[in-house]
Design a protein around this motif. Structure first.
Motif, PDB file in Angstrom:
ATOM      1  N   UNK A  67       0.856  -1.260   0.026  1.00  0.00           N
ATOM      2  CA  UNK A  67       0.060  -0.148  -0.068  1.00  0.00           C
ATOM      3  C   UNK A  67       0.939   1.137  -0.092  1.00  0.00           C
ATOM      4  N   UNK A  68       0.166   2.344  -0.195  1.00  0.00           N
ATOM      5  CA  UNK A  68       1.006   3.776  -0.039  1.00  0.00           C
ATOM      6  C   UNK A  68       2.292   3.894   1.111  1.00  0.00           C
ATOM      7  N   UNK A  69       1.728   3.330   2.193  1.00  0.00           N
ATOM      8  CA  UNK A  69       2.629   3.302   3.425  1.00  0.00           C
ATOM      9  C   UNK A  69       3.711   2.171   3.418  1.00  0.00           C
ATOM     10  N   UNK A  70       3.752   1.434   2.316  1.00  0.00           N
ATOM     11  CA  UNK A  70       4.907   0.433   2.172  1.00  0.00           C
ATOM     12  C   UNK A  70       4.505  -0.887   2.898  1.00  0.00           C
ATOM     13  N   UNK A  71       3.368  -1.137   3.583  1.00  0.00           N
ATOM     14  CA  UNK A  71       3.010  -2.376   4.168  1.00  0.00           C
ATOM     15  C   UNK A  71       2.581  -3.280   3.018  1.00  0.00           C
ATOM     16  N   UNK A  72       3.030  -4.460   3.064  1.00  0.00           N
ATOM     17  CA  UNK A  72       2.855  -5.735   2.086  1.00  0.00           C
ATOM     18  C   UNK A  72       1.525  -6.145   2.468  1.00  0.00           C
ATOM     19  N   UNK A  73       0.452  -6.046   1.299  1.00  0.00           N
ATOM     20  CA  UNK A  73      -0.937  -6.272   1.490  1.00  0.00           C
ATOM     21  C   UNK A  73      -1.309  -7.611   0.540  1.00  0.00           C
ATOM     22  N   UNK A  74      -0.425  -7.936  -0.124  1.00  0.00           N
ATOM     23  CA  UNK A  74      -0.715  -9.148  -1.073  1.00  0.00           C
ATOM     24  C   UNK A  74       0.479  -9.764  -1.554  1.00  0.00           C
ATOM     25  N   UNK A  75       0.518 -11.278  -1.229  1.00  0.00           N
ATOM     26  CA  UNK A  75       1.698 -11.937  -2.257  1.00  0.00           C
ATOM     27  C   UNK A  75       1.332 -13.061  -3.086  1.00  0.00           C
ATOM     28  N   UNK A  76       1.741 -13.132  -4.023  1.00  0.00           N
ATOM     29  CA  UNK A  76       1.531 -14.050  -4.905  1.00  0.00           C
ATOM     30  C   UNK A  76       2.636 -14.903  -5.344  1.00  0.00           C
ATOM     31  N   UNK A  77       2.703 -16.406  -5.604  1.00  0.00           N
ATOM     32  CA  UNK A  77       3.943 -16.828  -6.090  1.00  0.00           C
ATOM     33  C   UNK A  77       3.747 -17.203  -7.766  1.00  0.00           C
ATOM     34  N   UNK A  78       5.083 -16.473  -8.137  1.00  0.00           N
ATOM     35  CA  UNK A  78       5.224 -16.464  -9.451  1.00  0.00           C
ATOM     36  C   UNK A  78       5.988 -18.030 -10.018  1.00  0.00           C
ATOM     37  N   UNK A  79       6.854 -18.426  -9.239  1.00  0.00           N
ATOM     38  CA  UNK A  79       7.474 -19.703  -9.316  1.00  0.00           C
ATOM     39  C   UNK A  79       7.852 -20.231  -7.950  1.00  0.00           C
ATOM     40  N   UNK A  80       7.352 -21.402  -7.895  1.00  0.00           N
ATOM     41  CA  UNK A  80       7.850 -22.195  -6.516  1.00  0.00           C
ATOM     42  C   UNK A  80       8.792 -22.615  -6.182  1.00  0.00           C
ATOM     43  N   UNK A  81       9.281 -22.783  -5.143  1.00  0.00           N
ATOM     44  CA  UNK A  81      10.413 -23.391  -4.681  1.00  0.00           C
ATOM     45  C   UNK A  81      10.265 -25.147  -5.027  1.00  0.00           C
ATOM     46  N   UNK A  82       8.951 -25.363  -4.993  1.00  0.00           N
ATOM     47  CA  UNK A  82       8.654 -26.853  -5.126  1.00  0.00           C
ATOM     48  C   UNK A  82       8.476 -27.415  -3.825  1.00  0.00           C
ATOM     49  N   UNK A  83       8.743 -26.639  -2.920  1.00  0.00           N
ATOM     50  CA  UNK A  83       8.432 -27.215  -1.336  1.00  0.00           C
ATOM     51  C   UNK A  83       7.406 -26.388  -0.784  1.00  0.00           C
TER      52      UNK A  83
END
Length: 240
Positions: A67-83
């Protein structure tokens, strides 16, 4: 003696701008960023054990929205470690990290290179797999606020809160809560008006509210506390 790898992400943030706003966790316009404009204020620091890597090098690519304050609001995996449990460990740490404020919602990608340098071993205990899908503090009022609708109060920051799908115990959950706000924006008397049915989930919501910042429009003569209400739904169908 076990080796522990401390991964500090001094990695470059690769530009990854989304044109489709619906893919982000916010209805706000996604701002374009250069590599230099997205900088970690509190970078992710992950403790990795050899067993986490399962005896080989791993790589994880994440798409991170803040968000504008720099807080992480969403995380998506583009490439997994496989674990799965390793992905989850890193995602959890990313949610507790923070970017430098930019004044706009933005999305970038971040790569994590995890190199196995120990001796291969078959003695690692199996790790319980946990669903990587997480739920944030996405309440009714916060959703209206993001859409710039008039609301009885405003969240000055998104509460630090996220839970895993597995914590819902196989069914969707809904929580209605209330709190009092003083004329100096102090939060008190947080109550659960409709429980999720899971005490630990209710308590996490209360804890998140008690440590966040909320404000409201006030009359100059208002000296008393005002009671506000909000609700949050954890829809099991949101996560596959």
């Amino acid at each position: 003696m076990k080796k522990i790898f401390l991964i500090s992400t001094a990695l470059l943030l690769n530009q990854s701008i989304l044109a489709d706003v619906a893919q982000t966790s916010s209805a706000q316009q996604v701002a374009e960023l250069t590599r230099d404009s997205a900088q970690w204020r509190i970078a992710p620091r992950i403790r990795i054990q050899p067993c986490d890597l399962e005896n080989q090098n791993r790589k994880l690519d994440l798409q991170i929205t803040a968000n504008p304050q720099g807080k992480v609001t969403d995380v998506k995996v583009l490439e997994s470690t496989g674990v799965d449990h390793l992905d989850q460990k890193i995602i959890k740490t990313v949610y507790t990290s923070r970017f430098r404020p930019t004044g706009e919602t933005f999305t970038v990608s971040q790569a994590f290179a995890l190199n196995f340098t120990g001796q291969p071993t078959a003695s690692c205990r199996p790790v319980k797999q946990q669903n990587t899908c997480v739920y944030l503090f996405e309440t009714k009022i916060l959703g209206e606020q993001i859409l710039k609708h008039k609301t009885p109060f405003q969240y000055k920051e998104v509460p630090k809160f996220f839970i895993h799908k597995d914590e819902l115990k196989g069914e969707s959950r809904e929580i209605h809560f209330s709190f009092k706000l003083s004329n100096k924006d102090q939060i008190s008397n947080i109550k659960i008006n409709k429980s999720s049915g899971l005490n630990h989930l209710d308590q996490q919501v209360i804890s998140a509210l008690s440590t966040t910042r909320i404000t409201s429009d006030k009359k100059w003569w208002q000296f008393y506390k005002v009671t506000h209400q909000d609700q949050i739904v954890f829809d099991l169908n949101k996560c596959p």
